[in-house]
Design a protein around this motif. Sequence first.
Motif, short mmCIF file in Angstrom:
data_model
loop_
_atom_site.label_atom_id
_atom_site.label_comp_id
_atom_site.label_asym_id
_atom_site.label_seq_id
_atom_site.Cartn_x
_atom_site.Cartn_y
_atom_site.Cartn_z
N GLN A 70 36.95 87.58 18.35
CA GLN A 70 36.95 86.40 18.72
C GLN A 70 35.93 86.25 19.75
O GLN A 70 35.67 86.93 20.64
N PRO A 73 33.77 81.79 25.11
CA PRO A 73 33.24 80.47 25.66
C PRO A 73 32.06 80.89 26.34
O PRO A 73 31.78 82.09 26.87
N PRO A 96 32.45 75.51 24.04
CA PRO A 96 33.70 76.22 23.80
C PRO A 96 33.53 77.54 22.76
O PRO A 96 32.40 77.43 22.32
N ALA A 97 34.21 78.45 22.63
CA ALA A 97 33.94 79.64 21.70
C ALA A 97 34.26 78.93 20.17
O ALA A 97 34.90 78.13 19.95
N HIS A 98 33.05 79.54 19.59
CA HIS A 98 33.01 78.93 18.00
C HIS A 98 32.21 80.15 17.32
O HIS A 98 31.68 80.89 18.03
N TYR A 116 35.74 75.88 15.58
CA TYR A 116 36.26 76.07 16.84
C TYR A 116 37.61 76.49 16.75
O TYR A 116 38.25 76.57 15.57
N PHE A 117 38.03 77.06 17.82
CA PHE A 117 39.45 77.62 17.89
C PHE A 117 40.52 76.56 18.57
O PHE A 117 40.15 76.20 19.60
N ASP A 119 43.20 75.01 20.73
CA ASP A 119 43.73 75.15 22.11
C ASP A 119 42.48 75.99 22.93
O ASP A 119 42.96 76.30 24.13
N GLY A 120 41.26 75.96 22.36
CA GLY A 120 40.43 76.76 23.18
C GLY A 120 39.91 76.07 24.52
O GLY A 120 39.95 74.58 24.36
#
Length: 132
Positions: A70, A73, A96-98, A116-117, A119-120
């Motif tokens: 995973q 961010p 955000p993490a992606h 995107y994830f 609740d990130g």
Amino acid sequence: MRDGEAGTPLVFQGQVTDATGQALPGAVLEMWQADDDGLYAQFAPGIPEWNLRGGIVTDDEGRFAVTTIQPAPYQIPTDGSCGRLIAAAGWHAWRPAHLHLKVSAPGHQTLTTQLYFKDGAYLEADVASAAL
């Protein structure tokens, strides 16, 4: 990915279909992402050139599975004109993490997107306004 790549293991799997829901066997899925420190290969020193970048071809049912980690961010650069804009606007500099995805298949328009994830962090306030 590097041997011993740090991070939370992630299996990203799915099926590529056309707009009508028909499977697209032989579609090419290209994927790239940041590592567990939020750094990208080819943009940060000390990371192998193609780390966490690759492609896969879907099977006869348009399905694929990729084992990765995973992504984290990350903060975009805050120097130069970009940094001045962020400061003047009063924004933070975080994305955000992606996962980055590019999907192509003969006879179909290529799709480039980001995933995107749920609740990130920074989803509601992505500095690039891409996580809508």
